[in-house]
Design an enzyme around this catalytic site. Structure first.
Site, PDB file in Angstrom:
ATOM      1  N   ALA A 120     -49.985  28.985  -8.371  1.00 11.12           N
ATOM      2  CA  ALA A 120     -49.511  30.568  -7.030  1.00 11.12           C
ATOM      3  C   ALA A 120     -49.722  29.266  -5.205  1.00 11.12           C
ATOM      4  O   ALA A 120     -50.095  28.169  -5.481  1.00 11.12           O
ATOM      5  CB  ALA A 120     -50.787  30.937  -7.099  1.00 11.12           C
ATOM      6  N   ARG A 122     -50.398  29.819  -2.722  1.00 11.46           N
ATOM      7  CA  ARG A 122     -51.994  30.263  -1.709  1.00 11.46           C
ATOM      8  C   ARG A 122     -52.591  27.965  -2.396  1.00 11.46           C
ATOM      9  O   ARG A 122     -53.217  27.868  -1.474  1.00 11.46           O
ATOM     10  CB  ARG A 122     -52.789  30.607  -1.711  1.00 11.46           C
ATOM     11  N   TYR A 123     -52.300  27.790  -3.543  1.00  9.20           N
ATOM     12  CA  TYR A 123     -52.727  26.668  -3.928  1.00  9.20           C
ATOM     13  C   TYR A 123     -52.372  25.454  -3.913  1.00  9.20           C
ATOM     14  O   TYR A 123     -53.212  24.334  -4.021  1.00  9.20           O
ATOM     15  CB  TYR A 123     -53.264  26.663  -5.521  1.00  9.20           C
ATOM     16  N   ILE A 124     -51.216  25.609  -4.141  1.00  7.34           N
ATOM     17  CA  ILE A 124     -50.328  23.920  -3.660  1.00  7.34           C
ATOM     18  C   ILE A 124     -50.008  23.676  -2.259  1.00  7.34           C
ATOM     19  O   ILE A 124     -49.730  25.016  -1.601  1.00  7.34           O
ATOM     20  CB  ILE A 124     -49.511  23.898  -4.459  1.00  7.34           C
TER      21      ILE A 124
END
Length: 864
Positions: A120, A122-124
């Site tokens: 997602a 928001r994680y990368i």
């Protein structure tokens, strides 16, 4: 839009006017199509970006501080410029990041090899690469426009100084239009641009990060109608295991495995299991079913699975707000000269900056050294101050490159007292000297702009080219006949009396194993032959005498036929081939008269000619009623030839007396290194004339040798082959190899002692740096060796049979020399020319090339 008309409508008095919508749809559709083409699907030629990609790059540049940013934040920043949802922007960022050129990534960005998606947003995290910062952005040469809401400015196109469109590739589908530009090699694009700047032509070819093999013979410079075939790299681990190391562009390991399983379920290939061992590198292990040939299975994988895919490029770009179809070489040429123009603009801007710096530095020096600042102490008004300074500069104005303006004088008044008091003339002169040197350099670059552009590209190649070498190997693919490589997934049966053939007649006579893609050939007692597609059950005519799988163009399959001509009562004999036919058409092999029937028939896979005994009837007037005939006395003709007279007397029976041998010469086999295949079409190097049990001997650079049959379906590794020839069991192998353990060259001579086919045997040390340097099977081979003796180089020629005796194939051999060997080469001996053997044959045609029954007038072939 069409004119509005008042139309009365009965029963609807409340509606006074009706406005027709004819024409509105057409305009709206064109507007929408134009929007999709220009604003979504097709990239601009200037920077190679679609609008969403350009806005992402601009947003990332605004956010750039050298650190990674969450992709979710980048999406939010991009939405200020791109009026669409976050999902489409996120997908575009991931796509750019996976290309590993403009964006540095952190986190799980997915894997294009396996098809796994990214984590997602928001994680990368992501940030611009150094390459992107150097070649993509320059606010001074960027043309700007207002964003969709008018609050901000965004670039019309980015000033990219590199053929980015060709490096990344692009694919887009618009309304009634699509584009597909394949990615090209980074280094080759730069080298191509340098060639263009030098006035030379270039021809660039795609390169895929997946690797594999590709056939670009029909690429057509990326234009519509072109085609690229891409194949996986498949290695033979052992006789029962294949390893897929690189996969075709556009596929994933998951989709590839699914296609293999699907082909196996359909019976096109026969495998035991497929295992995906992909980690850092791609590795798909394919275990074969017992009895399956690795070579045939590799061909079948290419024919029936995604191990080979065909890609149709369609290079379409936006130029001046219009879609244009352009070849990749023209796109490269456009981008190259655009880069040259952008470099020119940057140099001109830098020149202007330097001139301004020099001008103000000179003004500052004059202002301070000539104490003009003191003259303004008595001035009471601002206008007087400006006038006094201007008057003080008057003697020096002719030295400046432009007129001194009021703004220049105002800048002088802004110089602080502290700077005036600490002014250092030497430092000022040194600064001006450096500015002048840089100005001279800029002027030199402007005067030699082409050389400057070439140097710019060379610097890019030096800085960013490492690790971007070509990954896809260009090859010429041979055509794989699906019916030949398909696994035998069916059984052929025949009901001779009723005239049915197919794989569904399981209660009838079994003929052979076959594939459901095969054609079958049928011969009937009435002298008719036909070829048809195999099916579950098909009627082909009663009284079948022979049925088999048909191989088109098989010149070694010869049919021997004796038939009774119903018109004349004579017994005719012929030998013929069936090379090409029209499917489901009946071909008459006799004169076609009523009462004609076949008395004797054989199909001979290698042109064998047997001896038969002919028995005449008891009432025949012939003195000798039993005689022999040898088919080798007949020429091989076309299927339409009517044959020669065997006897004019009535025949009681014909029986086989002796099996025959082939009357065809040996098969001339060639090796085509471009495709790694054997062939009989005289393509490549002549290997030898082969018969029956003859074998091919192959020596590889890694120190292996291999014995194979001369089947045309065999596959070899052309880039690794050192020698390929016809195997002679009596020949002695003379070789020199480099031993990676001792770092020395060794010479050895041996006789091939193994007999296992299609298995590699290593006869040098198994160190990874060991390699075979020279190999020969000549009787007295010679080698030329260059040594380094102290500071001198010495060259000698050796007879290899004098260096060492013949030993076992596993022996180490003798050391070639204690000195450092620079080069070893085989002294080529004069080879005898190939003797061409022309077997007697006559190719087919719809009408016989040997006449139409005129053979009746020839001499009778029987004794009576």
């Amino acid at each position: 839009m069409s004119e509005e008309k008042d139309l009365p409508i009965e029963g609807n008095e409340g509606l006074q006017n009706v406005v027709p919508v004819s024409g509105m749809y057409q305009d709206w559709f064109l507007d929408y199509a134009s929007y999709v083409i220009l604003e979504r699907a097709v990239p601009a030629i200037e920077d190679g970006f679609k609008p969403v990609q350009r806005r992402i790059m601009h947003a990332m540049k605004e956010m750039d501080d050298g650190r990674f940013n969450k992709v979710a934040n980048i999406i939010g920043q991009s939405m200020q410029y791109h009026p669409h949802g976050d999902a489409s922007i996120g997908d575009a960022i991931v796509n750019l990041g996976q290309k590993d050129l403009l964006i540095e990534t952190q986190g799980n960005w997915g894997d294009v090899r396996t098809g796994d998606g990214a984590a997602a947003a928001r994680y990368i995290e992501a940030r611009l690469s150094k390459f992107a910062l150097e070649v993509v952005f320059n606010p001074q040469t960027t043309e700007w426009q207002l964003s969709y809401d008018g609050r901000k400015k965004e670039p019309v196109t980015l000033p990219v100084k590199f053929p980015l469109l060709l490096a990344q590739g692009v694919e887009g589908i618009a309304v009634g239009l699509s584009t597909k530009i394949l990615p090209h090699n980074f280094c080759e694009l730069i080298e191509g641009s340098i060639q263009i700047l030098k006035g030379k032509k270039t021809n660039i070819l795609p390169d895929f990060n997946m690797g594999g093999y590709a056939d670009f013979s029909e690429y057509n410079e990326g234009l519509r109608g072109g085609k690229v075939k891409v194949r996986a790299k498949i290695e033979e681990d052992d006789n029962r295991t294949l390893l897929i190391k690189e996969i075709p562009y556009g596929t994933t390991t998951n989709s590839l495995i699914e296609s293999i399983i699907k082909a196996n379920d359909k019976g096109k290939i026969k495998i035991k299991k497929v295992v995906d061992n992909t980690a850092k590198d791609v590795e798909i292990m394919v275990q074969l079913a017992p009895g399956q040939s690795p070579n045939m299975t590799i061909d079948a994988l290419y024919a029936f699975t995604d191990c080979e895919v065909s890609i149709s490029p369609n290079a379409c770009v936006i130029i001046d707000d219009k879609p244009v179809f352009l070849s990749v070489n023209k796109i490269l040429e456009y981008n190259t000269f655009q880069t040259k123009d952008l470099l020119n603009q940057e140099l001109e801007i830098r020149k202007s900056e330097l001139l301004e710096k020099l001008l103000f530095s000179s003004l500052e020096k004059i202002f301070i050294e000539n104490r003009i600042y003191r003259d303004i102490e008595e001035c009471e008004t601002w206008e007087a101050v400006i006038e006094t300074i201007d008057k003080g500069l008057e003697p020096f104005k002719p030295e400046f490159y432009r007129e001194i303006t009021k703004e220049d004088i105002i800048r002088l008044t802004e110089i602080k007292i502290k700077r005036i008091s600490k002014f250092d003339t030497f430092k000022a002169d040194e600064l001006m000297r450096k500015l002048n040197e840089e100005l001279e350099e800029v002027n030199h670059h402007l005067q030699n702009l082409t050389d400057y552009a070439i140097q710019y590209y060379s610097d890019l190649l030096k800085k960013y080219g490492k690790g971007r070498e070509r990954k896809t190997e260009a090859r010429t693919f041979d055509t794989i006949a699906a019916n030949i490589v398909a696994a035998n997934n069916a059984k052929l049966y025949v009901n001779r009396a009723d005239g049915f053939v197919g794989y569904g007649l399981k209660k009838d006579e079994f003929v052979c194993e076959c594939s459901d893609l095969d054609d079958i050939i049928i011969f009937r007692r009435d002298g008719v032959c036909m070829v048809t597609k195999i099916q579950d059950k098909g009627f082909v005519g009663k009284d079948i005498i022979h049925v088999a799988v048909f191989r088109k163009g098989d010149e070694r399959m010869v049919y021997n036929l004796i038939y009774l001509d119903g018109g004349s009562g004579r017994t005719m004999i012929k030998r013929f081939q069936v090379l090409s036919v029209t499917r489901d058409r009946e071909y008459v092999l006799t004169k076609g008269t009523k009462g004609t029937k076949v008395l004797y028939f054989t199909a001979n896979a290698n042109g064998e000619a047997e001896i038969v005994t002919v028995f005449l009837t008891a009432g025949a007037k012939a003195r000798v009623k039993v005689f022999d005939f040898d088919f080798k006395d007949l020429e091989i003709k076309g299927r339409g030839a009517k044959g020669n007279i065997l006897t004019k007397y009535p025949v009681r029976k014909i029986q086989l007396k002796m099996e025959g041998v082939s009357t065809l010469g040996g098969l001339d086999i060639y090796f085509d290194p471009s495709v790694g295949r054997l062939n009989t079409d005289e393509r490549g190097d002549f290997v030898g004339n082969f018969l029956g049990e003859d074998k091919v001997l192959v020596f590889y650079k890694d120190g292996n040798y291999e014995l194979t049959t001369f089947e045309l379906t065999n596959r070899y590794e052309p880039e690794n082959i050192l020698l390929i020839e016809k195997y002679d069991p009596e020949s002695v192998v003379s070789s020199i190899y480099y031993d990676g353990v001792n770092k020395m060259h060794y010479v050895k001579r041996f006789v091939i002692e193994t007999s296992t086919l299609n298995k590699k045997f290593n006869f040098i040390s198994d160190h990874k740096q060991s390699k075979l340097t020279v190999v020969s099977t000549e009787k007295q081979p010679q080698v030329k060796v260059k040594f380094k003796l102290d500071k001198e180089v010495e060259e000698k020629v050796y007879d290899m049979d004098m260096l060492i005796d013949v030993k076992g194939w596993k022996s180490v051999g003798n050391r070639l020399s204690n000195h450092k060997v620079i080069n070893i080469s085989l002294v080529e001996s004069a080879k005898p020319e190939k003797k061409k053997e022309n077997p007697v044959k006559n190719n087919d045609s719809e009408e016989s090339k040997n006449g139409s029954g005129e053979d009746d007038d020839k001499e009778q072939l029987g004794l009576f």
